[in-house]
Design a protein around this motif. Structure first.
Motif: not given
Length: 163
Positions: A57-58, A147-148, A153-155, A160-162
């Motif tokens: 979920p982002v 932290a997980l 989410t960062g990954f 997603r943002d390419g």
């Protein structure tokens, strides 16, 4: 994590073609997923052993990512970059993912070390060992869960943002 339908799962993949999305198998026991007890959904393909899938979920929307495990192995035991569990009962693998959009179509990828069967949700929820007198086990467990969430989410955002 919010409850997802099969349609939601297939529509969430940002780095897969329509053909690839339709070929993705759903996880075992999909109807019985404990959505409230996971920070991301991850599973491996039973027919294609190097393929893995995660949905994160982002910004309140599911972002699905198609991953491929590399065939090369490290000499030393690696640490999962998502759950950072130092007492791992499971293997860690290096996964690569195509970036979404034009960047991915041009061959750009991103890699990460993750638990081979995506056991991170369970790993961070285990009570940590008491480090010292007065150690707040529940607070430490909550920090590991956060932290997980931040790492995964960062990954997902990076894919997603390419970039």
């Amino acid at each position: 994590m919010h409850v997802l339908t099969e349609k939601d799962v297939r529509a969430s993949f940002v780095n897969a073609s329509l053909r690839e999305r339709n070929a993705i198998p759903l996880p075992d026991r999909f109807p019985d997923v404990g959505w409230g007890a996971i920070d991301f959904l991850g599973w491996r393909d039973p027919k294609l052993p190097l393929m893995g899938y995660i949905i994160v979920p982002v910004d309140e929307k599911p972002v699905g990512i198609l991953l491929r495990e590399t065939e090369s192995r490290t000499r030393a035991r690696p640490q999962c970059s998502w759950c950072a569990d130092v007492t791992l009962p499971n293997d860690v693998a290096f996964f690569i993912a195509k970036r979404a959009g034009a960047s991915g179509r041009n061959g750009n990828t991103i890699g990460t070390l993750a638990c081979a069967r995506f056991e991170c949700n369970g790993n961070v929820r285990k009570p940590p060992l008491v480090a010292y007198l007065g150690f707040d086990v529940e607070a430490a467990r909550q920090r590991r869960i956060e932290a997980l969430r931040t790492s995964v989410t960062g990954f997902a955002r990076d894919v997603r943002d390419g970039a």
